[in-house]
Enzyme design. Structure first.
Site, mmCIF file in Angstrom:
data_model
loop_
_atom_site.group_PDB
_atom_site.id
_atom_site.type_symbol
_atom_site.label_atom_id
_atom_site.label_comp_id
_atom_site.label_asym_id
_atom_site.label_seq_id
_atom_site.Cartn_x
_atom_site.Cartn_y
_atom_site.Cartn_z
ATOM 1 N N LYS A 1 -2.272 4.212 -0.444
ATOM 2 C CA LYS A 1 -2.990 5.179 -0.899
ATOM 3 C C LYS A 1 -4.465 4.924 -0.884
ATOM 4 O O LYS A 1 -5.360 5.755 -1.127
ATOM 5 C CB LYS A 1 -2.657 5.966 -2.137
ATOM 6 C CG LYS A 1 -1.704 6.715 -2.291
ATOM 7 C CD LYS A 1 -0.893 7.075 -3.758
ATOM 8 C CE LYS A 1 -1.837 7.785 -4.413
ATOM 9 N NZ LYS A 1 -1.271 7.970 -5.772
ATOM 10 N N LYS B 1 -6.052 2.951 -2.979
ATOM 11 C CA LYS B 1 -6.553 2.679 -4.315
ATOM 12 C C LYS B 1 -6.038 1.459 -4.947
ATOM 13 O O LYS B 1 -5.125 0.968 -4.540
ATOM 14 C CB LYS B 1 -5.802 3.799 -5.061
ATOM 15 C CG LYS B 1 -6.334 5.159 -5.065
ATOM 16 C CD LYS B 1 -5.769 6.048 -6.347
ATOM 17 C CE LYS B 1 -6.540 7.542 -6.236
ATOM 18 N NZ LYS B 1 -6.054 8.358 -7.247
HETATM 19 N N1 C2G Z 1 -6.386 15.516 -11.860
HETATM 20 C C1 C2G Z 1 -7.008 16.639 -12.399
HETATM 21 N N2 C2G Z 1 -8.298 16.543 -12.835
HETATM 22 C C2 C2G Z 1 -8.949 15.421 -12.887
HETATM 23 C C3 C2G Z 1 -8.239 14.297 -12.153
HETATM 24 C C4 C2G Z 1 -7.215 14.287 -11.779
HETATM 25 O O1 C2G Z 1 -6.114 17.895 -12.671
HETATM 26 N N3 C2G Z 1 -10.435 15.531 -13.036
HETATM 27 C C5 C2G Z 1 -5.052 15.685 -11.519
HETATM 28 C C6 C2G Z 1 -4.849 15.351 -10.101
HETATM 29 O O2 C2G Z 1 -5.186 16.721 -9.330
HETATM 30 C C7 C2G Z 1 -3.354 15.046 -9.951
HETATM 31 C C8 C2G Z 1 -3.030 14.278 -11.140
HETATM 32 O O3 C2G Z 1 -4.387 14.869 -12.381
HETATM 33 O O4 C2G Z 1 -2.442 16.011 -9.688
HETATM 34 C C9 C2G Z 1 -3.045 12.521 -11.085
HETATM 35 O O5 C2G Z 1 -4.459 12.536 -10.542
HETATM 36 P P1 C2G Z 1 -4.353 10.881 -9.664
HETATM 37 O O6 C2G Z 1 -4.009 9.856 -10.670
HETATM 38 O O7 C2G Z 1 -5.801 10.936 -8.991
HETATM 39 O O8 C2G Z 1 -3.301 11.102 -8.679
HETATM 40 P P2 C2G Z 1 -3.339 10.915 -7.044
HETATM 41 O O9 C2G Z 1 -4.200 9.671 -6.752
HETATM 42 O O10 C2G Z 1 -4.098 12.298 -6.738
HETATM 43 O O11 C2G Z 1 -1.883 10.949 -6.455
HETATM 44 O O12 C2G Z 1 2.048 11.881 -4.116
HETATM 45 C C10 C2G Z 1 0.889 12.413 -4.874
HETATM 46 C C11 C2G Z 1 -0.015 11.244 -5.022
HETATM 47 O O13 C2G Z 1 0.632 10.040 -6.094
HETATM 48 C C12 C2G Z 1 -1.311 11.834 -6.178
#
Ligand code: C2G
Length: 128
Positions: free
Chosen positions: A44, A46
Site C-alpha cells: 500500500k 505505507k
Molecule cells: N479514518 C477516518 N478518519 C481519519 C483517519 C482515518 O475515518 N481522520 C478511517 C479511514 O477512512 C479508514 C480507517 O479509518 O476507514 C482506517 O484508516 P487507515 O488506517 O488509514 O486505513 P487505510 O490505509 O485507508 O487502509 O483495504 C482497505 C485498506 O486497508 C484501508
C-alpha cells in the site's frame, strides 16, 4: 445478528480510527476489523510505526471490536465477507466508490472521515 466489517492500517491509533470503529459497530451487533499486515502495508506504500502485532493488540482491546483478522492483500474482501457472514462493509469516505463491487455480497457504507487528524499528520508534528 448483524455483522459489520472494516479494513485499515490503524497505525498510531487516534480518534479518527476510534470514531469510525464506534460508528461501524453502531450499524450492527458484531464488528470484524481486518488490519493490514506490515507486508501488505508496503504494497500500500505505507511504512508503519507500530508493527502488525501491536496494531492488532490495540484493536482487540477496543470495546467496539469483536474480532481482528489480518489483511494480507486487496483480493480477500469477498472471501472475508462470506467466511464471516458479513452484512455490512464500512470504510471512511476517502474510499468512496472504491469498494462498490462488494455490493453484490453485502451492504457498502462509506462514513465521513474525522477532520483534522491522520497518522501522516501525527508523524509530521512529531518530526517538527
Ligand atoms: N479514518 C477516518 N478518519 C481519519 C483517519 C482515518 O475515518 N481522520 C478511517 C479511514 O477512512 C479508514 C480507517 O479509518 O476507514 C482506517 O484508516 P487507515 O488506517 O488509514 O486505513 P487505510 O490505509 O485507508 O487502509 O483495504 C482497505 C485498506 O486497508 C484501508
Amino acid at each position: 445478528m448483524k455483522k459489520v466489517i472494516t479494513y485499515g492500517t490503524f497505525d498510531l491509533f487516534h480518534i479518527g480510527h476510534l470514531n469510525i470503529l464506534r460508528r461501524a459497530k453502531a450499524l450492527g451487533d458484531y464488528l470484524v476489523v481486518a488490519v493490514s499486515t506490515d507486508e501488505f502495508n508496503l504494497i500500500k506504500g505505507k511504512v508503519c510505526t507500530y508493527p502488525y502485532e501491536q496494531r492488532a493488540e490495540i484493536l482487540k482491546a477496543i470495546t467496539y471490536v469483536d474480532k481482528v483478522i489480518p489483511e494480507n492483500n486487496w483480493e480477500q474482501k469477498i472471501s472475508d465477507i462470506k467466511n464471516n457472514e458479513i452484512d455490512i462493509f464500512v470504510m471512511g469516505d476517502d474510499w468512496k466508490g472504491k469498494f462498490d463491487f462488494l455490493k453484490e455480497n453485502c451492504e457498502v457504507v462509506y462514513l465521513p472521515r474525522t477532520e483534522g487528524i491522520s497518522t501522516t499528520e501525527i508523524k509530521n508534528q512529531i518530526r517538527e
